[in-house]
Design a protein around this motif. Structure first.
Motif, short mmCIF file in Angstrom:
data_model
loop_
_atom_site.label_atom_id
_atom_site.label_comp_id
_atom_site.label_asym_id
_atom_site.label_seq_id
_atom_site.Cartn_x
_atom_site.Cartn_y
_atom_site.Cartn_z
N LEU A 43 -22.43 -35.87 70.07
CA LEU A 43 -22.99 -36.75 71.09
C LEU A 43 -22.84 -36.15 72.48
CD1 LEU A 43 -24.20 -39.56 71.78
CD2 LEU A 43 -21.84 -40.36 72.00
N GLN A 44 -21.68 -35.61 72.77
CA GLN A 44 -21.41 -35.02 74.08
C GLN A 44 -22.33 -33.83 74.34
OE1 GLN A 44 -17.43 -33.50 74.42
NE2 GLN A 44 -17.45 -33.66 76.64
N ILE A 45 -22.49 -32.95 73.37
CA ILE A 45 -23.35 -31.79 73.55
C ILE A 45 -24.82 -32.22 73.63
CG2 ILE A 45 -24.18 -29.67 72.44
CD1 ILE A 45 -21.27 -29.22 71.53
N GLY A 46 -25.19 -33.23 72.86
CA GLY A 46 -26.57 -33.73 72.92
C GLY A 46 -26.91 -34.32 74.28
N ILE A 47 -26.00 -35.09 74.84
CA ILE A 47 -26.21 -35.66 76.18
C ILE A 47 -26.28 -34.54 77.22
CG2 ILE A 47 -25.14 -37.05 78.00
CD1 ILE A 47 -24.15 -38.91 75.75
N HIS A 48 -25.38 -33.59 77.12
CA HIS A 48 -25.39 -32.44 78.03
C HIS A 48 -26.74 -31.73 78.00
CE1 HIS A 48 -24.59 -28.32 79.42
NE2 HIS A 48 -25.01 -27.93 78.23
N PHE A 49 -27.21 -31.44 76.80
CA PHE A 49 -28.47 -30.71 76.66
C PHE A 49 -29.65 -31.55 77.15
CE2 PHE A 49 -32.00 -28.75 74.28
CZ PHE A 49 -31.83 -27.44 74.70
N GLY A 50 -29.65 -32.83 76.86
CA GLY A 50 -30.73 -33.71 77.31
C GLY A 50 -30.82 -33.79 78.83
N ILE A 51 -29.68 -33.97 79.47
CA ILE A 51 -29.66 -34.03 80.94
C ILE A 51 -30.06 -32.69 81.53
CG2 ILE A 51 -28.15 -34.27 82.95
CD1 ILE A 51 -26.66 -36.45 81.37
N LEU A 52 -29.53 -31.61 80.97
CA LEU A 52 -29.85 -30.28 81.48
C LEU A 52 -31.35 -30.00 81.39
CD1 LEU A 52 -28.55 -27.51 82.41
CD2 LEU A 52 -28.89 -26.82 80.05
N MET A 53 -31.95 -30.33 80.26
CA MET A 53 -33.37 -30.05 80.09
C MET A 53 -34.22 -30.98 80.97
SD MET A 53 -33.33 -27.46 78.31
CE MET A 53 -35.00 -27.14 77.85
N THR A 54 -33.81 -32.24 81.11
CA THR A 54 -34.57 -33.17 81.94
C THR A 54 -34.54 -32.74 83.41
OG1 THR A 54 -34.11 -35.00 80.45
CG2 THR A 54 -34.77 -35.57 82.69
N LEU A 55 -33.35 -32.50 83.92
CA LEU A 55 -33.24 -32.11 85.32
C LEU A 55 -33.75 -30.70 85.58
CD1 LEU A 55 -29.71 -33.54 86.22
CD2 LEU A 55 -31.94 -34.48 86.82
N GLY A 56 -33.37 -29.80 84.71
CA GLY A 56 -33.72 -28.39 84.93
C GLY A 56 -35.17 -28.06 84.68
N ARG A 57 -35.69 -28.53 83.59
CA ARG A 57 -37.05 -28.12 83.20
C ARG A 57 -38.13 -28.93 83.90
NH1 ARG A 57 -39.37 -26.70 77.42
NH2 ARG A 57 -41.17 -25.55 78.16
N TRP A 58 -37.98 -30.24 83.90
CA TRP A 58 -39.08 -31.07 84.39
C TRP A 58 -38.96 -31.41 85.87
CZ3 TRP A 58 -37.43 -32.00 79.27
CH2 TRP A 58 -38.36 -31.60 78.31
N ILE A 59 -37.75 -31.42 86.40
CA ILE A 59 -37.59 -31.77 87.81
C ILE A 59 -37.47 -30.51 88.67
CG2 ILE A 59 -36.10 -32.93 89.49
CD1 ILE A 59 -35.53 -35.00 87.29
N CYS A 60 -36.62 -29.56 88.27
CA CYS A 60 -36.40 -28.35 89.07
C CYS A 60 -37.29 -27.18 88.67
CB CYS A 60 -34.93 -27.94 88.99
SG CYS A 60 -33.81 -29.16 89.67
N ARG A 61 -37.98 -27.29 87.56
CA ARG A 61 -38.91 -26.24 87.07
C ARG A 61 -38.20 -24.90 86.82
NH1 ARG A 61 -42.56 -29.76 85.73
NH2 ARG A 61 -43.73 -30.69 87.39
N ILE A 62 -37.03 -24.95 86.23
CA ILE A 62 -36.29 -23.74 85.88
C ILE A 62 -36.78 -23.27 84.51
CG2 ILE A 62 -33.99 -22.79 85.38
CD1 ILE A 62 -32.87 -24.92 87.31
#
Length: 92
Positions: A43-62
């Motif tokens: 659960l912890q790793i899943g939440i980490h990955f979900g937040i990272l991909m949401t913020l990084g990929r779709w908001i910051c365009r990394i």
């Protein structure tokens, strides 16, 4: 890939490190003795990955591969991230 002896030595030592690190792990034993710990970790790793991909990929365009390496370094440490980048042949 480099043919320099130093590069070959470093690669060999990385492989020895990961073999020694993983040799003591027993996933079946963890599932039998501490299933709640395993579920919490997933659960912890899943939440980490979900937040990272949401913020990084779709908001910051990394770029995705930079996010994958960042996630790997955060969860597994810098040595696993370096090994992942080398295995994928990501030079930049």
């Amino acid at each position: 890939a480099s043919d320099r002896p130093v590069h070959q030595l470093g690669s060999s030592l990385f492989k020895c490190f990961f073999a020694a690190s993983g040799a003591g792990g027993n996933l079946v034993l963890v599932l039998k003795r501490a299933p709640s710990l395993f579920a919490f970790s997933v659960l912890q790793i899943g939440i980490h990955f979900g937040i990272l991909m949401t913020l990084g990929r779709w908001i910051c365009r990394i770029p995705p591969r930079e996010l994958y390496l960042a996630s790997n370094a955060n969860v597994g440490g810098p040595t696993t991230a370096a090994a992942m980048a080398q295995a994928k042949q990501w030079n930049r």
